[in-house]
Design an enzyme around this catalytic site. Structure first.
Site, PDB file in Angstrom:
ATOM      1  N   LEU A  41       8.229   1.479  -0.408  1.00  0.00           N
ATOM      2  CA  LEU A  41       7.196   0.627  -0.992  1.00  0.00           C
ATOM      3  C   LEU A  41       7.426  -0.791  -0.482  1.00  0.00           C
ATOM      4  O   LEU A  41       8.571  -1.201  -0.272  1.00  0.00           O
ATOM      5  CB  LEU A  41       7.261   0.631  -2.531  1.00  0.00           C
ATOM      6  CG  LEU A  41       6.839   1.894  -3.276  1.00  0.00           C
ATOM      7  CD1 LEU A  41       7.020   1.702  -4.777  1.00  0.00           C
ATOM      8  CD2 LEU A  41       5.403   2.289  -2.965  1.00  0.00           C
ATOM      9  N   ASP A  42       6.346  -1.546  -0.285  1.00  0.00           N
ATOM     10  CA  ASP A  42       6.482  -2.944   0.115  1.00  0.00           C
ATOM     11  C   ASP A  42       7.260  -3.723  -0.939  1.00  0.00           C
ATOM     12  O   ASP A  42       7.273  -3.363  -2.122  1.00  0.00           O
ATOM     13  CB  ASP A  42       5.104  -3.594   0.277  1.00  0.00           C
ATOM     14  CG  ASP A  42       4.320  -3.043   1.455  1.00  0.00           C
ATOM     15  OD1 ASP A  42       4.932  -2.380   2.312  1.00  0.00           O
ATOM     16  OD2 ASP A  42       3.099  -3.290   1.502  1.00  0.00           O
ATOM     17  N   LYS A  43       7.836  -4.819  -0.510  1.00  0.00           N
ATOM     18  CA  LYS A  43       8.598  -5.686  -1.415  1.00  0.00           C
ATOM     19  C   LYS A  43       7.803  -6.044  -2.668  1.00  0.00           C
ATOM     20  O   LYS A  43       8.323  -5.986  -3.782  1.00  0.00           O
ATOM     21  CB  LYS A  43       9.002  -6.965  -0.676  1.00  0.00           C
ATOM     22  CG  LYS A  43       9.624  -8.035  -1.555  1.00  0.00           C
ATOM     23  CD  LYS A  43       9.874  -9.318  -0.765  1.00  0.00           C
ATOM     24  CE  LYS A  43      10.351 -10.429  -1.691  1.00  0.00           C
ATOM     25  NZ  LYS A  43      10.560 -11.699  -0.956  1.00  0.00           N
TER      26      LYS A  43
END
Length: 223
Positions: free
Chosen positions: A43-45
């Site tokens: 997942l993106d930051k």
């Protein structure tokens, strides 16, 4: 496997400059096994919500194949600026790298990799729309680029959002500004078919605190 509720703003990996990251805490999630769990996907930051971990090598390999072949059901919630005119639809828009300097940033590219997202409007209000997004493919930043390219960028997107685009036009240094909203993208539900003879595992992550105000404006009732 373990499925955890990832907070927004925390990268899953240790970056080149170090700093806090999710993997640094995985040793506390061994629960009796000799090794810590391993990420089964990413997942993106700034994306929150359901994140799947494999507890041992065999499990991680099996989960990796499920993700690779599109067997895992994924539903994201997003709050976008404006919103589509219709109530549901499909975005079929290939994506490619933006440029060599930003290798992980993406852009619509007719010669790029196939990227497909289905979407439904869950609610509207105050110039916003609450969407349920289902990525059929799993390209980097797919949901963020698709919604932005359609004219309804995700609130708080500091790469593909409205404010980020204005900054690039003004050639301003690309850094998030104090007080700006966090990315309103949340991995709401994940469905994993771990056995042919059993119902798939279905896990839902509660809406994160930073999205609740705008979700309520779009009709969310708190569930």
């Amino acid at each position: 496997m373990l499925i955890i509720d990832k907070p927004a703003g925390l990268p899953v990996h240790r970056g080149p400059k170090g700093g806090a990251n999710l993997e640094a805490s995985f040793d506390a999630l061994r629960f009796g096994l000799p090794r810590p769990p391993v990420l089964a996907h990413r997942l993106d930051k700034d994306t929150s919500g359901c994140l799947v971990l494999g507890r041992h090598r065999k499990a991680t390999a099996s989960l990796g194949l499920l993700f690779k072949h599109g067997k895992v059901g994924k539903t994201y919630w997003a709050v976008v600026e404006g919103g589509p005119g219709e109530d549901e639809g499909t975005i079929d828009m290939p994506l490619g790298r933006l440029n060599a300097e930003r290798g992980w940033w993406q852009k619509p590219d007719p010669d790029g990799q196939k990227a497909v997202t289905t979407w439904k409007v869950r609610g509207r209000g105050d110039g916003l729309a609450w969407l349920a997004l289902e990525p059929v493919t799993g390209r980097t930043h797919q949901l963020r680029v698709h919604t932005s390219a359609m004219g309804w960028p995700i609130v708080g997107d500091n790469i593909y959002g409205t404010q980020a685009s204005l900054r690039r036009l003004r050639n301003e240094k690309f850094t998030p500004r104090f007080g700006e909203p966090i990315l309103h993208l949340h991995s709401r539900e994940i469905v994993i078919p771990i056995s042919k003879n059993k119902e798939p595992v279905r896990v839902t992550a509660p809406a994160p605190e930073h999205m609740r105000e705008r979700l309520r404006k779009c009709g969310w009732n708190g569930e």
